[in-house]
Motif scaffolding. Structure first.
Motif, mmCIF file in Angstrom:
data_model
loop_
_atom_site.group_PDB
_atom_site.id
_atom_site.type_symbol
_atom_site.label_atom_id
_atom_site.label_comp_id
_atom_site.label_asym_id
_atom_site.label_seq_id
_atom_site.Cartn_x
_atom_site.Cartn_y
_atom_site.Cartn_z
ATOM 1 N N ALA A 94 0.834 -1.194 0.000
ATOM 2 C CA ALA A 94 0.000 0.000 0.000
ATOM 3 C C ALA A 94 0.873 1.250 0.000
ATOM 4 C CB ALA A 94 -0.904 0.010 1.225
ATOM 5 N N SER A 95 0.398 2.268 -0.693
ATOM 6 C CA SER A 95 1.121 3.539 -0.710
ATOM 7 C C SER A 95 0.129 4.670 -0.931
ATOM 8 C CB SER A 95 2.170 3.545 -1.828
ATOM 9 O OG SER A 95 1.549 3.408 -3.095
ATOM 10 N N GLY A 96 0.519 5.868 -0.594
ATOM 11 C CA GLY A 96 -0.303 7.025 -0.910
ATOM 12 C C GLY A 96 -0.890 7.742 0.284
ATOM 13 N N ARG A 97 -1.193 7.019 1.336
ATOM 14 C CA ARG A 97 -1.686 7.684 2.534
ATOM 15 C C ARG A 97 -1.509 6.733 3.711
ATOM 16 N NH1 ARG A 97 -6.769 5.812 4.046
ATOM 17 N NH2 ARG A 97 -8.078 4.882 2.442
ATOM 18 N N THR A 98 -1.994 7.157 4.872
ATOM 19 C CA THR A 98 -1.804 6.345 6.070
ATOM 20 C C THR A 98 -2.413 4.967 5.902
ATOM 21 O OG1 THR A 98 -1.831 8.320 7.435
ATOM 22 C CG2 THR A 98 -2.184 6.226 8.539
ATOM 23 N N PHE A 99 -1.622 3.972 6.072
ATOM 24 C CA PHE A 99 -2.064 2.593 5.921
ATOM 25 C C PHE A 99 -2.495 1.994 7.245
ATOM 26 C CE2 PHE A 99 -1.848 -1.739 4.430
ATOM 27 C CZ PHE A 99 -1.241 -2.465 5.448
ATOM 28 N N SER A 100 -1.821 2.384 8.310
ATOM 29 C CA SER A 100 -2.003 1.706 9.584
ATOM 30 C C SER A 100 -3.394 1.889 10.167
ATOM 31 C CB SER A 100 -0.947 2.181 10.591
ATOM 32 O OG SER A 100 -1.066 3.572 10.804
#
Length: 121
Positions: free
Chosen positions: A23-29
């Motif tokens: 995942a990439s682009g914004r907060t994943f957690s």
């Protein structure tokens, strides 16, 4: 968030594969992450989901006891360990992110690239 699944392949019945989704682009957690699959001539279907902390997991009945979903928030990656694979597990597998646990694929706004899993009999 941009998602890309990989790790698929051809495996014999009873074999194992581990899928990954980056995942990439914004907060994943903070996202609930899920796996879905689409078999030929069938609708996309829910496979598994995991809460943001990893403390809660959810599975479709068809994969319970065989598949395990996990995540590594430090690596922005979610995994799907698939054991005891069956020919009916053959499908393109996709990952998805949402604020809540979503089991209806129609509620997912966007999909990343999937990965093909083929289980030979």
């Amino acid at each position: 968030v941009q998602l890309q699944a990989f790790g698929g392949g051809l495996v014999q019945t009873g074999g194992s594969l581990r899928l990954s989704c980056a995942a990439s682009g914004r907060t994943f957690s903070s996202d609930v992450m899920g796996w879905f699959r689409q078999a030929p001539e069938k609708e996309r279907a829910f496979v598994a989901a995991i809460s943001w902390s990893g403390g809660n997991t959810y599975y479709a009945d068809s994969v319970k006891g065989r598949f395990t979903i996990s995540r590594d928030n430090a690596k922005n990656t979610v995994y799907l360990q698939m054991n005891s694979l069956k020919p009916e597990d053959t499908a393109v597998y996709y990952c998805a992110a949402d604020d809540l646990v979503v089991t209806d694929p129609k509620e997912i706004d966007s999909w990343g690239r999937g990965t093909q899993v083929t289980v030979s009999s």
